[in-house]
Design a protein around this motif. Structure first.
Motif, mmCIF file in Angstrom:
data_model
loop_
_atom_site.group_PDB
_atom_site.id
_atom_site.type_symbol
_atom_site.label_atom_id
_atom_site.label_comp_id
_atom_site.label_asym_id
_atom_site.label_seq_id
_atom_site.Cartn_x
_atom_site.Cartn_y
_atom_site.Cartn_z
ATOM 1 N N PRO B 102 0.804 -1.228 0.000
ATOM 2 C CA PRO B 102 0.000 0.000 0.000
ATOM 3 C C PRO B 102 0.836 1.276 0.000
ATOM 4 O O PRO B 102 0.425 2.308 -0.510
ATOM 5 C CB PRO B 102 -0.820 -0.112 1.283
ATOM 6 C CG PRO B 102 -0.922 -1.561 1.527
ATOM 7 C CD PRO B 102 0.389 -2.140 1.078
ATOM 8 N N GLN B 103 2.065 1.184 0.552
ATOM 9 C CA GLN B 103 2.946 2.348 0.554
ATOM 10 C C GLN B 103 3.342 2.755 -0.850
ATOM 11 O O GLN B 103 3.800 3.859 -1.073
ATOM 12 C CB GLN B 103 4.227 1.998 1.319
ATOM 13 C CG GLN B 103 4.004 1.664 2.758
ATOM 14 C CD GLN B 103 4.220 2.844 3.633
ATOM 15 O OE1 GLN B 103 5.240 3.505 3.558
ATOM 16 N NE2 GLN B 103 3.252 3.151 4.464
ATOM 17 N N MET B 104 3.215 1.812 -1.783
ATOM 18 C CA MET B 104 3.659 2.072 -3.142
ATOM 19 C C MET B 104 2.562 2.706 -3.992
ATOM 20 O O MET B 104 2.759 2.991 -5.159
ATOM 21 C CB MET B 104 4.095 0.763 -3.805
ATOM 22 C CG MET B 104 5.372 0.205 -3.246
ATOM 23 S SD MET B 104 6.750 1.326 -3.480
ATOM 24 C CE MET B 104 7.070 1.786 -1.806
ATOM 25 N N VAL B 105 1.377 2.895 -3.410
ATOM 26 C CA VAL B 105 0.314 3.541 -4.167
ATOM 27 C C VAL B 105 0.447 5.048 -3.980
ATOM 28 O O VAL B 105 0.455 5.521 -2.847
ATOM 29 C CB VAL B 105 -1.068 3.069 -3.679
ATOM 30 C CG1 VAL B 105 -2.167 3.696 -4.501
ATOM 31 C CG2 VAL B 105 -1.158 1.556 -3.757
ATOM 32 N N PRO B 106 0.577 5.813 -5.060
ATOM 33 C CA PRO B 106 0.696 7.261 -4.918
ATOM 34 C C PRO B 106 -0.462 7.823 -4.094
ATOM 35 O O PRO B 106 -1.591 7.351 -4.213
ATOM 36 C CB PRO B 106 0.641 7.765 -6.355
ATOM 37 C CG PRO B 106 1.083 6.617 -7.178
ATOM 38 C CD PRO B 106 0.652 5.385 -6.455
ATOM 39 N N THR B 107 -0.158 8.813 -3.271
ATOM 40 C CA THR B 107 -1.149 9.374 -2.367
ATOM 41 C C THR B 107 -2.463 9.711 -3.073
ATOM 42 O O THR B 107 -3.541 9.379 -2.589
ATOM 43 C CB THR B 107 -0.594 10.671 -1.740
ATOM 44 O OG1 THR B 107 0.816 10.537 -1.627
ATOM 45 C CG2 THR B 107 -1.196 10.914 -0.398
ATOM 46 N N VAL B 108 -2.333 10.346 -4.215
ATOM 47 C CA VAL B 108 -3.535 10.749 -4.941
ATOM 48 C C VAL B 108 -4.317 9.525 -5.398
ATOM 49 O O VAL B 108 -5.540 9.467 -5.256
ATOM 50 C CB VAL B 108 -3.152 11.619 -6.160
ATOM 51 C CG1 VAL B 108 -4.346 11.858 -7.044
ATOM 52 C CG2 VAL B 108 -2.571 12.936 -5.697
ATOM 53 N N ALA B 109 -3.600 8.517 -5.902
ATOM 54 C CA ALA B 109 -4.280 7.310 -6.373
ATOM 55 C C ALA B 109 -4.963 6.594 -5.219
ATOM 56 O O ALA B 109 -6.092 6.105 -5.361
ATOM 57 C CB ALA B 109 -3.281 6.384 -7.062
ATOM 58 N N SER B 110 -4.314 6.540 -4.050
ATOM 59 C CA SER B 110 -4.939 5.824 -2.928
ATOM 60 C C SER B 110 -6.164 6.587 -2.428
ATOM 61 O O SER B 110 -7.159 5.980 -2.054
ATOM 62 C CB SER B 110 -3.936 5.584 -1.802
ATOM 63 O OG SER B 110 -3.685 6.760 -1.092
ATOM 64 N N ASN B 154 -5.566 5.249 6.283
ATOM 65 C CA ASN B 154 -4.205 5.318 6.796
ATOM 66 C C ASN B 154 -3.760 4.040 7.471
ATOM 67 O O ASN B 154 -2.587 3.694 7.447
ATOM 68 C CB ASN B 154 -4.048 6.503 7.742
ATOM 69 C CG ASN B 154 -3.838 7.765 6.959
ATOM 70 O OD1 ASN B 154 -2.733 8.044 6.536
ATOM 71 N ND2 ASN B 154 -4.909 8.494 6.691
ATOM 72 N N VAL B 155 -4.714 3.348 8.109
ATOM 73 C CA VAL B 155 -4.353 2.077 8.726
ATOM 74 C C VAL B 155 -3.999 1.064 7.634
ATOM 75 O O VAL B 155 -3.111 0.234 7.787
ATOM 76 C CB VAL B 155 -5.499 1.566 9.632
ATOM 77 C CG1 VAL B 155 -5.253 0.139 10.071
ATOM 78 C CG2 VAL B 155 -5.624 2.464 10.851
ATOM 79 N N TRP B 156 -4.670 1.185 6.498
ATOM 80 C CA TRP B 156 -4.327 0.318 5.353
ATOM 81 C C TRP B 156 -2.869 0.542 4.928
ATOM 82 O O TRP B 156 -2.163 -0.403 4.591
ATOM 83 C CB TRP B 156 -5.284 0.629 4.191
ATOM 84 C CG TRP B 156 -5.043 -0.180 2.946
ATOM 85 C CD1 TRP B 156 -5.142 -1.535 2.830
ATOM 86 C CD2 TRP B 156 -4.690 0.324 1.657
ATOM 87 N NE1 TRP B 156 -4.874 -1.902 1.534
ATOM 88 C CE2 TRP B 156 -4.590 -0.795 0.789
ATOM 89 C CE3 TRP B 156 -4.452 1.596 1.137
ATOM 90 C CZ2 TRP B 156 -4.261 -0.657 -0.558
ATOM 91 C CZ3 TRP B 156 -4.130 1.727 -0.200
ATOM 92 C CH2 TRP B 156 -4.035 0.611 -1.036
ATOM 93 N N GLY B 157 -2.426 1.781 4.978
ATOM 94 C CA GLY B 157 -1.061 2.094 4.546
ATOM 95 C C GLY B 157 -0.066 2.083 5.693
ATOM 96 O O GLY B 157 0.844 2.901 5.747
ATOM 97 N N ILE B 158 -0.222 1.155 6.627
ATOM 98 C CA ILE B 158 0.554 1.177 7.855
ATOM 99 C C ILE B 158 1.979 0.659 7.665
ATOM 100 O O ILE B 158 2.815 0.774 8.548
ATOM 101 C CB ILE B 158 -0.187 0.313 8.913
ATOM 102 C CG1 ILE B 158 0.146 0.756 10.308
ATOM 103 C CG2 ILE B 158 0.132 -1.164 8.754
ATOM 104 C CD1 ILE B 158 -0.589 1.971 10.691
#
Lengths: 279, 294
Positions: B102-110, B154-158
């Protein structure tokens, strides 16, 4: 003894079940993104949800990419990310060399200044920095986004420093006795043995530049200059109900980072281990 | 002199892009500067205005929600996840890779992905809740659920925080754990008296980073707050108007640079206070190997 073994087996399978469950939760949104990107608009809005569709509606991709100046914005994003990586690695390593490998009185106090600037929040400098760049006539240019990378961002200087400290001093000492200049030692001795940290900083800076949003939002006003972050949000405001197109664009935007991640996997983890070493 | 030469790019950068802007910001915060017209000194008027600004108060309230709810929750989840990823099972490498994705998904895309995942009628989350006969909430379309939506994303991108904990867990000497085992310490007591103290510096690190991030939360909120219509960017009933989102609007929408600068300083001071409290409290429980605080 048998009881202990049984217990361990039970706790192993519990861990396994939990790991599978959490992984599924993490991965489901990815599946949802890809699945939605190959659905027709009709298939998106049917209940019950279709978990698989055939044929794949791949034309969403070509449509999505033609609705925004995709290739142009991709080019901008690649260019900006590449320059950021070059600048970050160059400046980060040069500055870290001065902080870790040269023995001079400024070394210690400047390290503390580095730590302080690392923790300084961008919220104070955001607005005045904009005013400064505006007075320089740099609005609608890439300079405000590139120049900061070339003057050494504290976090990456820090990563380089941590790595350099671990390189035995005897290496540069021997070269110094042979009369090598500091510049020579930096370029010919230290950098060649620093590939792991160069790779770590490179991938981390690349990901950061690729996903950057606020900077381009403030400094770039013309769609032809935009990065994909801005292109995608413009897409959202225009075609928001067409989730299949949105998801197709999001997939294309995300894919390069996933590739970078799988290629440079160990360097992400290494980059992080430099932090935990401090503790 | 070589040392100075090597650090000079950064010194120039720090001077020009950190120290000078900070001084400039402090100066502007006492003026009514608006970029286009000439400006006057207004003394403390901007700071006084902030005290009476209901929008700023609401933005602060929303921001503190993130600090109080999102930061601790993320720490607990990240720690739990890291413990799980530290169990020696077959295929653990794959699980660790998944964690970081999930960290690899650009902020805008996520942000955009989660707007669709949280779609009340056709989204992923409510579909799954429906299997258990739970009528899912309206998420971003509801004043009371919009902030939990942000927390969920945000918990998804932990991954980042979890991987730091994982590195720490791997640094704990197995001898220490074995010794505790020999002394008859169970799973909980080993966790409480061996694992937690060993990880405490990293917990503090993640907490400080989490607070700094939460207090400057911007991109996802700015995009998701716009809703599917892409209209206003502060969420339903301003429920997603966080401090930096408001600062952005005041500075770049209204061009009230003076007021925005004052806001930046107030936020900065608040961050310092929160971090100071955190460090103060942590002195009691953070354990550094090799030395103990008297």
């Amino acid at each position: 003894m048998r009881k202990a073994k049984l217990l361990r087996g039970a706790s192993q399978s519990t861990s396994y079940a939990l790991l599978l469950a959490t992984s599924a939760v993490v991965l489901l949104p990815f599946y949802w993104m890809v699945l939605s990107s190959v659905k027709t608009n009709h298939q998106l809005f049917t209940t019950p949800v279709q978990w698989w569709v055939w044929p794949l509606h791949l034309s969403n991709y070509s449509r999505a990419l033609s609705l925004i100046p995709f290739w142009r914005q991709l080019g901008n994003t690649v260019m900006l990310s590449a320059l950021t990586v070059i600048g970050t690695v160059l400046s980060g390593s040069v500055v870290a060399y001065g902080l870790a490998k040269v023995d001079w009185p400024g070394r210690k106090p400047l390290f503390w200044l580095l730590i302080v600037t690392m923790l300084l929040p961008g919220v104070v400098t955001l607005v005045p920095t904009y005013v400064i760049f505006r007075d320089l006539g740099w609005i609608n240019t890439y300079l405000p986004l590139i120049i900061p990378a070339f003057v050494g961002s504290p976090y990456y200087v820090f990563l380089f420093r941590q790595f350099f400290l671990r390189i035995p001093e005897s290496l540069s000492e021997a070269a110094r006795i042979d009369g090598a200049s500091e510049l020579h030692i930096y370029a010919r001795i230290i950098m060649p043995v620093s590939r792991p940290v160069i790779a770590s900083v490179g991938v981390l800076a690349f990901v950061q530049a690729w996903t950057e949003y606020l900077g381009p939002l403030i400094y770039l006003n013309q769609p032809a200059q935009w990065t994909l972050s801005l292109g995608l949000t413009a897409f959202l405001t225009k075609y928001s109900v067409e989730w299949n197109l949105m998801m197709a664009a999001a997939v294309v935007f995300t894919l390069p980072l996933i590739v970078v991640f799988f290629v440079g996997n160990k360097y992400f983890v290494k980059g992080i281990s430099f932090i935990t070493d401090v503790g | 002199m070589w040392g100075l030469a090597f650090v000079s790019p950064w010194l120039i950068g720090t001077g020009g892009l950190v120290l000078y802007p900070m001084a400039l910001s402090l100066y502007y915060s006492f003026t009514n500067y608006d970029i286009v017209s000439s400006y006057q000194f207004v003394g403390l008027a901007n700071y006084g205005g902030l005290l009476r600004d209901p929008q700023f108060r609401q933005a602060l309230g929303n921001t503190f929600y993130l600090v109080v709810v999102m930061v601790p929750l993320s720490l607990v989840v990240a720690l739990g996840y890291a413990l799980l990823l530290n169990v020696p099972v077959y295929g653990q490498r794959v699980f660790r890779t998944v964690l970081y994705l999930p960290q690899m998904v650009p902020t805008v895309a996520s942000a955009i992905l989660w707007m669709w995942v949280l779609n009340p009628q056709f989204g992923l989350v409510n579909t799954i809740l429906g299997w258990f006969h739970i009528l899912g909430p309206l998420w971003l379309n509801s004043i009371s659920w919009s902030k939990p939506s942000i927390v969920l994303l945000n918990v998804w991108g932990i991954g980042g925080a979890a991987i730091i904990f994982l590195a720490g867990l791997q640094g704990i000497s197995p001898m220490l754990v074995d010794a505790a085992k020999v002394d008859g310490a169970g799973l909980w007591r080993r966790f409480r008296h061996v694992t937690l103290p060993a990880l405490s510096p990293l917990i503090l690190f993640n907490a400080v980073m989490g607070v700094l991030g939460a207090m400057q939360y911007f991109t996802q909120a700015f995009i998701m707050g716009g809703g599917e219509s892409g209209g206003s960017s502060v969420g339903l009933g301003n429920s997603l108007q966080f401090a930096v989102v408001y600062l952005y609007e005041v500075a770049f929408g209204d061009l009230r640079v003076g007021y925005a600068s004052a806001m930046g300083w107030v936020l900065f001071m608040m961050m310092l206070v929160v971090i100071a409290v955190l460090l103060r409290v942590s002195a009691r429980w953070v354990f550094y190997e090799g030395w103990r605080k008297q």
